[in-house]
Every structure is written in structure tokens, then in C-alpha cells.
Design an enzyme around this catalytic site. Structure first.
Site, short mmCIF file in Angstrom:
data_model
loop_
_atom_site.label_atom_id
_atom_site.label_comp_id
_atom_site.label_asym_id
_atom_site.label_seq_id
_atom_site.Cartn_x
_atom_site.Cartn_y
_atom_site.Cartn_z
N LYS A 113 48.85 91.19 36.01
CA LYS A 113 49.04 89.84 36.55
C LYS A 113 48.62 89.76 38.01
O LYS A 113 48.16 88.71 38.46
CB LYS A 113 50.48 89.37 36.36
CG LYS A 113 50.79 89.15 34.88
CD LYS A 113 51.91 88.17 34.62
CE LYS A 113 51.97 87.88 33.13
NZ LYS A 113 53.14 87.17 32.68
N LYS A 195 45.15 91.49 23.46
CA LYS A 195 46.19 90.71 22.79
C LYS A 195 45.97 89.20 22.93
O LYS A 195 45.40 88.73 23.93
CB LYS A 195 47.58 91.11 23.29
CG LYS A 195 47.98 90.47 24.56
CD LYS A 195 49.48 90.56 24.82
CE LYS A 195 49.73 89.63 26.02
NZ LYS A 195 51.01 89.52 26.55
N LYS A 198 48.49 83.39 25.99
CA LYS A 198 48.45 81.96 26.27
C LYS A 198 47.55 81.63 27.44
O LYS A 198 47.10 80.51 27.61
CB LYS A 198 49.85 81.40 26.46
CG LYS A 198 50.68 82.04 27.55
CD LYS A 198 51.99 81.31 27.78
CE LYS A 198 53.14 81.85 26.97
NZ LYS A 198 54.46 81.51 27.45
#
Ligand code: TYM
Length: 329
Positions: A113, A195, A198
Site C-alpha cells: 500500500k 488477487k 477492489k
């Protein structure tokens, strides 16, 4: 005998994906019959990225509606909003003082992140796993049903709990991650080596839970496969088809061998249509219920208010025990 305690949650940022549903929420539904379950909407965790306040408020209610639409019964479970039980923030601060910079620096989610949001590497992003540990430890949860990407956060939670128990005597239950192998990691449709997320930039990579029937069919038809045209489970060499098989298996409960047999001699076109059909079949009733629930705001407020009261009772007990042990008046 007391029932085992379960706790889990989903962040209230953005639109939820089929990965969130199959990896987490769908598994929670089965657990509500056997365990004492706490399911929260992790809206405080959402603050590590910048949100539009109105959107964050709405998203929190949307996730609550989705939990219920997916089959979580507010009578059987404690469903609540993280920010409303302030003991989460309180315990997180305390646990921060029992967590090392070194161990937080090793968290892969923090590393990923921070690469993605280089303009906003805030302290909350760094201490995110500590708030998650507080969520879990407050309720003395035995099991935490999550997707594979959260396993490392469960490991640090266990380390923090063990460290605390060693210093002050048995206080926290050491929780275990419950990761269902079949749905641990639903992959992207366009890039089946990473993966389904979103925050993907290519929308065709992700099935969102509120996608229309046409969109779902279109996205699955476009899913990346290989040139063999044989439905066979081989994640290393055939990641695209294997991922579709995983999705199909999670919804139909059929094993991979059975699926291979069912589609013997048929190509990817037929298989993709079958996958789309089961996904739409699973999501459509959830979407209908979800839309109904969103119209009934009073009911949602009632559910989260009752959930807050139930959760708070346990949370206050634990925080008082902790404060007593560490000498905080
Ligand atoms: P979040 O909101 O990122 O994801 C919610 C759940 O969905 C799972 N998941 C997936 N599973 C399989 N395949 C995928 N592609 C996929 N994408 C997401 C995640 O593993 C997760 O279980 N930190 C948590 C929220 C949280 C929490 C907690 C969870 C806050 N406090 C306490 C458990 C216990 C999170 O970010 O989840």
C-alpha cells in the site's frame, strides 16, 4: 460448553468484490449456526486512505446491508460498526505500545500500500494491523475467518497477544486465522496471477458485488485463459481457468475433478457461460435483498444500534481488565 468466538470484518472503502464475498462473507454465513459471531464494518480502518465523508458514511451502511443480504442474521450474530465501539481505538493505542516498529515494517500489505499511495504513507497505514489486533482481542475471538492476504495480520495479532499475556498473565485468547483453502485467494480475471482487488485499475479484472447481470457475463467471457481449451485445474500453468474453476467450485460446492468431468470435451466458451450463470444466480438474490434493505434505513440503524450495545458489553469488560493489569487509571 461455551461456543467458540468468531470475529471478522470488511473495510468500508470502495465497492466490494467477489473476492471479498467468496473469501470472507460467504464463509461467515455458515459459521453463524455454530459459533458466537461478531461481524463488524471496519470503517476506522478505511481512514488510512482519503475518503469523501458522505461516501464513507453511505458505504458503511451499504456494507451492513450487504452482510444481511448475504445471509447474516442480526438476531444470531453481533453485527456492528467498528467506530461506534470506542474501546477498539482505546485498545489499539495500548497495543501500539506493545508492538515493534520492526514487526510492522515487515507487513506486506503495508509495503504494497505504501508503494501504491506514495503521497499518503500515513502512520495509520503503518499501525493498521494493531487496530486489527485490537478488534480481534477485545472479543477474545478464537477464530478469524479471512482471505489469505490477512494471514500475516493474524500472525502479528497472535504475537502481540502472547507478548501481553507473558507480561501480565493470561488476558487475551490467542486467535487463529480460518482460511478456507478453496477460496483463500480469488484472482483477477484479467491478471490471474494477482488477487482480485477492489482497487484494480482495469475494471474487467474484478467482479463487483453490485455489477449487473450483463456486466458479470461480459467480464467472465473476457477473462484471460490459455490456448489449450481444456477445463483442467492447474494453478501454476493454467491460472486463468483454475481461478474460474475455484469460483465455480466455491458456489456449486463441486470438487475440481467433478468439474473437469462435467466439462470434458467442452471448450472454454461453454465453461465461462456456466461460471457466469452460477455467479449471477448467487449474486442476484443478494442484490435484490440489498437494494430492499437500503430503502429501509430505520431497520439498518436498529441493527447497528443493537449490535453496538451487544459488542460494547464485551469490549468494555476486556478493556477494563487490560487497564487494570497495566496500571492505567
Ligand atoms: P478487506 O476489507 O481488505 O477484505 C475483507 C475480506 O475479504 C478477503 N479478500 C479476499 N479473499 C479471497 N480472495 C480475494 N481476492 C480477496 N480480497 C479480499 C480479505 O482477506 C478479508 O478477509 N483488515 C481487514 C478488515 C479487518 C478485519 C479485522 C478482518 C479489520 N479488522 C479483524 C478480520 C478481523 C481488511 O482489510 O479486509
Amino acid at each position: 460448553m461455551d461456543k467458540k468466538v468468531i470475529l471478522s470484518g470488511v473495510q468500508s472503502t470502495g465497492r466490494l468484490t467477489l473476492g471479498n464475498y467468496l473469501g470472507a462473507i460467504n464463509n461467515w454465513v455458515e459459521m453463524q449456526e455454530k459459533y458466537d459471531c461478531y461481524y463488524m464494518i471496519a470503517n476506522s480502518h478505511s481512514l488510512t486512505v482519503r475518503n469523501n465523508p458522505e461516501e464513507l458514511r453511505n458505504n458503511t451502511l451499504k456494507i451492513l446491508a450487504l452482510y444481511i443480504a448475504a445471509g447474516l442474521d442480526p438476531e444470531k450474530n453481533t453485527i456492528f460498526i467498528q467506530s461506534q465501539v470506542k474501546e477498539h481505538a482505546e485498545l489499539a493505542w495500548i497495543l501500539n505500545c506493545y508492538t515493534y516498529m520492526g514487526e510492522l515494517s515487515r507487513m506486506t500489505q503495508f509495503k504494497d500500500k505504501s508503494l501504491k499511495h506514495q503521497d499518503n504513507i500515513n502512520a495509520g497505514l503503518f499501525t493498521y494491523p494493531v487496530l486489527m489486533a485490537a478488534d480481534i482481542l477485545l472479543y477474545k475471538a478464537n477464530l478469524v475467518p479471512v482471505g489469505e492476504d490477512q494471514k500475516q495480520h493474524l500472525e502479528i495479532t497472535r504475537d502481540i497477544a502472547e507478548r501481553f499475556n507473558k507480561l501480565y498473565g493470561d488476558t487475551f485468547v490467542i486467535p487463529e486465522a480460518y482460511v478456507r483453502k478453496e477460496t483463500a485467494r480469488i484472482m483477477g480475471l484479467q491478471d490471474p496471477t494477482s488477487k482480485m482487488s477492489k482497487s484494480a485499475t482495469n475494471l474487467n479484472d474484478v467482479i463487483f458485488l453490485d455489477d449487473s447481470e450483463e456486466t458479470i457475463i461480459k467480464k467472465i467471457k473476457k477473462a484471460v485463459t490459455d490456448s489449450e481449451n481444456v477445463v483442467r485445474f492447474a494453478p501454476e500453468t493454467k491460472p486463468g481457468v483454475s481461478n474460474l474453476m475455484q469460483i465455480y467450485s466455491a458456489i456449486t460446492n463441486k470438487g475440481f475433478e467433478e468439474i473437469e468431468k462435467d466439462f470434458e470435451g467442452k471448450g472454454y466458451g461453454d465453461f465461462k457461460m456456466a461460471v457466469a450463470e452460477v455467479v449471477v444466480g448467487k449474486l442476484k438474490p443478494i442484490q435484490e435483498k440489498y437494494n430492499e434493505l437500503l430503502e429501509n434505513r430505520d431497520y439498518l440503524v436498529k441493527v447497528y444500534t443493537e449490535g453496538k450495545m451487544k459488542a460494547e458489553k464485551i469490549a468494555i469488560k476486556t478493556i477494563n481488565e487490560v487497564k487494570e493489569k497495566i496500571g492505567i487509571l
